[in-house]
Write an enzyme that holds these catalytic residues in place. Sequence first.
Site, short mmCIF file in Angstrom:
data_model
loop_
_atom_site.label_atom_id
_atom_site.label_comp_id
_atom_site.label_asym_id
_atom_site.label_seq_id
_atom_site.Cartn_x
_atom_site.Cartn_y
_atom_site.Cartn_z
N CYS A 31 -23.44 -6.60 -25.31
CA CYS A 31 -22.15 -7.22 -25.06
C CYS A 31 -20.90 -6.56 -25.69
O CYS A 31 -19.81 -7.03 -25.33
CB CYS A 31 -22.19 -8.71 -25.36
N HIS B 208 -15.79 -11.36 -26.40
CA HIS B 208 -16.86 -11.36 -25.49
C HIS B 208 -16.72 -12.59 -25.24
O HIS B 208 -17.09 -13.76 -25.87
CB HIS B 208 -18.24 -10.75 -26.09
N ASN C 107 -21.63 -15.40 -18.38
CA ASN C 107 -21.75 -14.49 -19.31
C ASN C 107 -22.17 -12.87 -18.86
O ASN C 107 -23.16 -12.91 -18.38
CB ASN C 107 -22.89 -14.78 -20.33
#
Length: 332
Positions: free
Chosen positions: A114, A252, A282
């Site tokens: 990420c 993120h 996500n």
Amino acid sequence: MYSLAKITGIGTHVPEERLTNADLERMVDTSDEWIVPRTGIRERRVSAPDEWSSHLAIKAVDNMLARYPVTLDQVDLILVATATPDTSFPSVACQIQDHYGLPDTGALDISAACAGFVYALHLANGMITSGLHRKILVIAAETLTKITDYTDRNTCILLGDGAGAVMVEACPADQASFIHTRMTTDGSAGIHLYKSDLATHIRGKEIIKNGYMIQNGREVFKIAVSTLSREIPRLLEQTEYTLDDIDWFVPHSANLRIIDAVCGRLDFPTEKTLFSAEYFGNTSSASIPLALQMGLDEGKVKQGDLLLLSGFGGGFVHMSSLLRWTASGRRV
């Protein structure tokens, strides 16, 4: 940090198919009332069975080319951040090179989960500032739904697919985007977030070998919040700026609870954060460029704004980057 590189364009892409919380209610024991307060996510995008990270990446690049007066001429390096490459090799970056027929171009995938997009920007800035390169295409692309176990209700509610692309080019120092970065790593925590491939153990600890992403959500939450709350002030201490100077915080977009917790610890207003997971889920490395694009489309992010980008994820790796938004000349 001395820089001779700037961002000159951005583009994004997400697949057409939507997976809503209502859809998930029919798949696992969950509900919209449970998901939204805990994650901030209402729906996520799902790639088609024959659609892979390279396809999303190409569409993100095309979107950038349509939005900004940038070209692929003289691109001398392609960096692709992805945790879900089409194949272990050839890299997604090689497939991008082939699609556009770019000559004399290096191609490299980056595995930083990420944090991948911020890592790729950092590498692009360093390579250009050092004089080794002049024009670098940076892409983050993920098809996380292809490694999602839809019987695991704690993980499947989170993940979505998407891609973002930016162009980073050489420039005079007074036009540079990049101000300062800070990175940290805690490999001892890798057992809490992983995808099994060849190995059966991580540093002696047995892993679940099913090919899906495995996450200990409670531990990931604790590590993410403590890391960002500690490292962001350390980053700013090494600059002339404070949190009050930040126009937009772009972390993120894992889930909203993490961002709320970090902002609470830093005493930073959540209304000055950009969050892409509400309708995209996500998307790992792609979540930051997706959030930036949303901020631009909504008229929030403007040229010259001071941005704080923070990526964190499997490894565990973290990188935060302070930069000025320099891309201009958007096409209508």
